[in-house]
Design a protein around this motif. Structure first.
Motif, PDB file in Angstrom:
ATOM      1  N   TYR A 176      59.403  48.942   5.057  1.00 43.27           N
ATOM      2  CA  TYR A 176      58.606  49.432   4.790  1.00 43.27           C
ATOM      3  C   TYR A 176      57.697  50.614   4.895  1.00 43.27           C
ATOM      4  O   TYR A 176      57.145  50.571   6.488  1.00 43.27           O
ATOM      5  CB  TYR A 176      57.984  47.533   4.550  1.00 43.27           C
ATOM      6  CG  TYR A 176      58.352  46.858   3.644  1.00 43.27           C
ATOM      7  CD1 TYR A 176      59.483  46.475   2.051  1.00 43.27           C
ATOM      8  CD2 TYR A 176      59.229  45.495   4.631  1.00 43.27           C
ATOM      9  CE1 TYR A 176      59.791  45.724   2.229  1.00 43.27           C
ATOM     10  CE2 TYR A 176      60.475  45.235   4.005  1.00 43.27           C
ATOM     11  CZ  TYR A 176      60.202  45.028   2.730  1.00 43.27           C
ATOM     12  OH  TYR A 176      61.246  43.262   2.459  1.00 43.27           O
TER      13      TYR A 176
ATOM     14  N   ALA B 169      58.782  49.168   0.128  1.00 50.07           N
ATOM     15  CA  ALA B 169      60.127  49.230   0.396  1.00 50.07           C
ATOM     16  C   ALA B 169      61.098  50.876   0.005  1.00 50.07           C
ATOM     17  O   ALA B 169      60.123  51.486  -0.652  1.00 50.07           O
ATOM     18  CB  ALA B 169      61.108  48.383  -0.510  1.00 50.07           C
TER      19      ALA B 169
ATOM     20  N   GLY C 151      67.606  41.228   3.789  1.00 57.01           N
ATOM     21  CA  GLY C 151      66.343  41.235   4.556  1.00 57.01           C
ATOM     22  C   GLY C 151      66.199  39.454   3.711  1.00 57.01           C
ATOM     23  O   GLY C 151      66.700  39.139   3.521  1.00 57.01           O
TER      24      GLY C 151
ATOM     25  N   PRO D 171      55.127  45.073   2.679  1.00 56.24           N
ATOM     26  CA  PRO D 171      56.368  45.287   1.734  1.00 56.24           C
ATOM     27  C   PRO D 171      54.693  45.793   0.291  1.00 56.24           C
ATOM     28  O   PRO D 171      55.250  46.048  -0.921  1.00 56.24           O
ATOM     29  CB  PRO D 171      56.437  42.960   1.305  1.00 56.24           C
ATOM     30  CG  PRO D 171      56.555  43.374   3.122  1.00 56.24           C
ATOM     31  CD  PRO D 171      54.962  43.896   3.862  1.00 56.24           C
TER      32      PRO D 171
ATOM     33  N   PHE E  87      63.834  41.888  -5.794  1.00 58.59           N
ATOM     34  CA  PHE E  87      62.802  41.870  -4.833  1.00 58.59           C
ATOM     35  C   PHE E  87      62.389  40.173  -4.930  1.00 58.59           C
ATOM     36  O   PHE E  87      63.327  39.290  -5.457  1.00 58.59           O
ATOM     37  CB  PHE E  87      61.529  42.270  -5.422  1.00 58.59           C
ATOM     38  CG  PHE E  87      61.589  44.012  -5.654  1.00 58.59           C
ATOM     39  CD1 PHE E  87      60.887  44.685  -4.234  1.00 58.59           C
ATOM     40  CD2 PHE E  87      61.896  44.726  -6.754  1.00 58.59           C
ATOM     41  CE1 PHE E  87      60.561  45.827  -4.102  1.00 58.59           C
ATOM     42  CE2 PHE E  87      61.641  45.895  -6.730  1.00 58.59           C
ATOM     43  CZ  PHE E  87      62.013  46.727  -5.460  1.00 58.59           C
ATOM     44  N   ALA E  88      61.704  40.170  -3.651  1.00 61.87           N
ATOM     45  CA  ALA E  88      61.425  38.370  -3.461  1.00 61.87           C
ATOM     46  C   ALA E  88      60.730  37.805  -5.068  1.00 61.87           C
ATOM     47  O   ALA E  88      61.052  36.740  -5.011  1.00 61.87           O
ATOM     48  CB  ALA E  88      60.423  38.071  -2.374  1.00 61.87           C
TER      49      ALA E  88
ATOM     50  N   SER F 152      56.432  43.380  -3.000  1.00 60.78           N
ATOM     51  CA  SER F 152      56.933  42.009  -2.840  1.00 60.78           C
ATOM     52  C   SER F 152      58.157  42.817  -1.569  1.00 60.78           C
ATOM     53  O   SER F 152      58.654  43.799  -2.425  1.00 60.78           O
ATOM     54  CB  SER F 152      57.251  40.989  -3.645  1.00 60.78           C
ATOM     55  OG  SER F 152      58.029  40.997  -4.644  1.00 60.78           O
ATOM     56  N   LYS F 153      58.613  41.842  -0.998  1.00 64.08           N
ATOM     57  CA  LYS F 153      59.636  41.620  -0.151  1.00 64.08           C
ATOM     58  C   LYS F 153      60.669  42.161  -0.660  1.00 64.08           C
ATOM     59  O   LYS F 153      61.369  41.436  -1.718  1.00 64.08           O
ATOM     60  CB  LYS F 153      59.745  40.559   1.135  1.00 64.08           C
ATOM     61  CG  LYS F 153      60.812  40.581   1.802  1.00 64.08           C
ATOM     62  CD  LYS F 153      61.252  39.345   3.009  1.00 64.08           C
ATOM     63  CE  LYS F 153      62.093  39.818   3.980  1.00 64.08           C
ATOM     64  NZ  LYS F 153      61.680  38.434   4.659  1.00 64.08           N
ATOM     65  N   VAL F 154      61.705  43.244  -0.015  1.00 62.28           N
ATOM     66  CA  VAL F 154      62.877  42.820  -0.534  1.00 62.28           C
ATOM     67  C   VAL F 154      64.042  41.588  -0.175  1.00 62.28           C
ATOM     68  O   VAL F 154      64.420  42.350   1.096  1.00 62.28           O
ATOM     69  CB  VAL F 154      63.753  44.542  -0.703  1.00 62.28           C
ATOM     70  CG1 VAL F 154      64.657  44.396  -1.245  1.00 62.28           C
ATOM     71  CG2 VAL F 154      62.949  45.773  -1.078  1.00 62.28           C
ATOM     72  N   VAL F 155      64.772  41.139  -0.753  1.00 63.28           N
ATOM     73  CA  VAL F 155      65.495  40.291  -0.459  1.00 63.28           C
ATOM     74  C   VAL F 155      67.763  40.698  -0.751  1.00 63.28           C
ATOM     75  O   VAL F 155      67.961  39.913   0.018  1.00 63.28           O
ATOM     76  CB  VAL F 155      65.558  39.146  -1.744  1.00 63.28           C
ATOM     77  CG1 VAL F 155      63.916  38.285  -1.123  1.00 63.28           C
ATOM     78  CG2 VAL F 155      65.595  39.651  -2.865  1.00 63.28           C
TER      79      VAL F 155
ATOM     80  N   ASP G 296      55.591  49.004   7.481  1.00 62.06           N
ATOM     81  CA  ASP G 296      55.660  47.482   7.833  1.00 62.06           C
ATOM     82  C   ASP G 296      54.650  46.679   7.007  1.00 62.06           C
ATOM     83  O   ASP G 296      54.830  45.598   6.726  1.00 62.06           O
ATOM     84  CB  ASP G 296      56.053  47.454   8.970  1.00 62.06           C
ATOM     85  CG  ASP G 296      56.342  48.035   9.815  1.00 62.06           C
ATOM     86  OD1 ASP G 296      57.466  48.081   9.594  1.00 62.06           O
ATOM     87  OD2 ASP G 296      56.593  48.369  11.310  1.00 62.06           O
TER      88      ASP G 296
END
Length: 648
Positions: A565, A574, A648, A570, A594-595, A623-626, A568
């Motif tokens: 990211y 990303a 992730g 998100p 994404f989350a 948002s965070k990548v899952v 770092d």
């Protein structure tokens, strides 16, 4: 924000270790030497140049079939026009019947037992006239499956030579392969091809190109053909082109049925299986009849004759309101709706679709023959198997008549480049199988690894992994049977499918492919012409694809290896690292989940790997990548799919 994103990408790239010992971008993307000089004959855009030239051979042939002796006797008058800038001192002919002579190069090259022998083609006499001079007798110099005729005078550019040859040969039995005679339940069937001396090609690349016939295929000049075939009167004859004298060789009833078929989208019986052997279905009892056929702008003609044929036909609807006729001739044991009763339906559909999609069919008939020489194509006529039925008959019928486009209209040198005629034709017939009758016989795949029709990008993997498999661009005669079908047909066709669907897209590919086909109709393109034409029209540097798929047998291993990211965080976007771990690369799709439940597809061009083996791809998001997956649709021939996903 953008500056921070770019800085993060740069830092990530510097920190990325070497992930692909096998991948070197300077090798994959190096300029490609196509081995053919651009000049006034062949242009840089893959089209014929302003000074492109091609010699011409027009034929008048008279032949008699002796069914008792199993001998064909004939005479041919070849009018050969020298359109080259060169003065010719000799003319080379192909005598493919000499393949069957004991000791022929083809039998030696086969590396196995000789299946059968004949005396080959005997040239009984030969005369040549240059311009208005009187014909001079010449003595052919025969070398294996070729004959050199030394001209009585030089043949200057623009001049014409008239060659007259009398000849005969014994017709091979079923060991003849591409042409033969054999027996059906009600009588003998004769499939006659390679049945007259044929002029070799003289072109701008090699001059005379009379490669010996090793049971591969052909490279021939275009011209007009008139031919007369004298056969026993109880026989039905089908030949390339148009039957010129139906009133002389058919009954009045059959002439009427044939006329009806020419205006019918439904199959019409010309001679039903129940009528086989009925003397009333022939206009004459005893003796012989002479059938006259004519075909224009073709490189060859072939024919078949039998007293045991049923015959049906239907109209073919072509672009711009034009028409042709689909015909099928077969013995009684092949009849029925599960067998050859649908052959004409198959031929009609294939010719109509190929004409609409790629280039209009130019000839008066498209004929399918059930006989001893199975799975072989000639202009306007194909030979298939007596026992063929169902999907096998559909597939082989569509494939063989598809050869009317490649290499019969587009005159590929299939004697050297079998991958062009077989691969191109397999490419178009895959779509025919998908479309015929709502996919009745789909999918059609030309792979021995999954004959039931699996995912072709998985079926190709064993070939790419085979260190002994030849590259597509190999001389046809060097490719042994182990790899002939997997490489020459399947890999070549799949290369075009991948180019169409994954690299260029149908809009760019189809335009370029149609333009190439139209520009080279009745001409002689070479591999470099095709490669240049597709790249130029599509506006894409495709050297990496030609090198990896065609000139080499490289493997592909794309991977998704890391999620990071910006700063770092998100919320700032990303970065997904994608790597090439082997030499073959292609454009690919990266799917990011994404989350927050959103999903994004990012299209990665080939240039993703043009400077380095691994690239950090900005994919955005807040948002965070899952999960990130390369090639989620399973469209690419990736040898190791276990590394296609990173989580992730």
């Amino acid at each position: 924000m953008m500056k921070k994103l770019l800085a993060a990408v740069a830092l990530l790239l510097m920190a990325t270790p070497a992930v692909a010992r096998n991948y070197n971008p300077r090798e994959t993307f190096a300029p490609l030497d196509l081995g053919q000089t651009v000049n006034r004959y062949r242009s840089s855009n893959g089209m014929p140049g302003p000074d492109y030239w091609q010699n011409r051979a027009d034929y008048a042939i008279r032949a008699t079939l002796d069914t008792k002796a199993k001998v064909l006797r004939g005479s041919v008058r070849i009018t050969y026009t020298n359109n080259s800038p060169d003065t010719l001192r000799v003319i080379w002919l192909h005598l493919e019947q000499n393949l069957y002579k004991a000791g022929s190069r083809g039998y030696k090259a086969a590396g196995g037992p000789v299946r059968g022998v004949t005396g080959g083609m005997a040239l009984d006499s030969a005369k040549i006239a240059i311009g208005g001079d009187a014909a001079a007798t010449v003595e052919p110099l025969i070398s294996d499956t070729r004959a050199q005729l030394r001209l009585p005078a030089p043949l200057a550019s623009g001049e014409t030579a008239v060659i007259e040859i009398a000849y005969h040969f014994s017709i091979p039995g079923t060991f003849g392969g591409r042409m033969a005679w054999g027996r059906s339940k009600d009588g003998e069937i004769y499939d006659l091809a390679q049945w007259y001396p044929r002029v070799a090609v003289y072109d701008d690349l090699r001059g005379w190109d009379p490669l010996p016939y090793l049971a591969q295929e052909f490279y021939l000049e275009y011209g007009n053909f008139d031919y007369w075939l004298t056969v026993p009167s109880d026989m039905i004859v089908a030949g390339s082109g148009k039957l010129m004298n139906p009133e002389e060789v058919l009954t009045k009833r059959q002439v009427g049925r044939l006329e009806k078929a020419a205006h019918s989208d439904e199959t019409v019986m010309i001679r039903s299986p129940d009528e086989i052997g009925d003397p009333a279905t022939r206009p004459k009892r005893g003796g012989t009849l002479t059938w006259h056929f004519r075909m224009e702008n073709t490189r060859d003609v072939a024919w078949s004759a039998s007293s045991a044929f049923a015959w049906d036909a239907a109209r073919i609807n072509l672009p711009n309101g034009k028409h042709s006729v689909a015909m099928s001739l077969y013995p009684a044991e092949s009849a029925g709706p599960e067998r050859w009763g649908r052959s004409t339906e198959y031929m009609k559909d294939a010719v109509e679709r190929f004409s609409a999609k790629w280039y209009p069919y130019p000839w008066p008939a498209a004929i399918n023959i059930a006989g001893p020489a199975t799975g072989m194509e000639y202009p306007g006529i194909v030979f298939d198997g007596i026992p063929d039925k169902g999907k096998v008959l559909f597939w082989i019928s569509a494939h063989e008549i598809g050869h009317s486009w490649y290499p019969m209209i587009v005159g590929f040198d299939e004697r050297r480049h079998a991958w062009m005629d077989e691969g191109f034709n397999t490419f178009i017939d895959v779509y025919e199988s998908d479309e015929f009758n709502g996919g009745e016989y789909a999918p059609k795949r030309d792979s021995e690894y999954a004959p039931g029709g699996g995912n072709p990008v998985d079926e190709i993997l064993p070939i790419l992994a085979d260190k002994d498999a030849p590259p597509i661009v190999s001389r046809a005669d060097t490719v042994i049977e182990t790899w002939r079908h997997p490489v020459t047909y399947f890999k070549s066709a799949l290369g075009l499918i991948l180019l169409r669907k994954q690299i260029l897209g149908p809009e760019r590919f189809d335009h370029a492919f149609r333009r190439f086909t139209a520009a080279w109709a009745y001409r002689h393109p070479q591999p470099a012409d095709f490669f240049r034409a597709m790249a130029s029209d599509a506006g894409e540097d495709l050297d990496y694809w030609w090198r990896g798929w065609y000139f080499n047998n490289w493997q592909m291993d794309l991977a998704a290896t890391k999620i990071a990211y910006v700063d770092d965080m998100p919320a700032k976007g990303a970065l997904i690292t994608v790597a090439a771990k082997d030499k073959l690369i292609m454009p690919a799709t990266l799917r990011v989940t994404f989350a927050d439940g959103s999903v994004k597809d990012v299209r990665l061009p080939a240039e993703t790997w043009i400077r380095q083996a691994a690239s950090a791809v900005p994919v955005g998001g807040t948002s965070k990548v899952v999960r990130a997956e390369i090639d989620p649709g399973h469209k690419l021939p990736d040898k190791d799919r276990s590394n296609n996903v990173v989580t992730g």
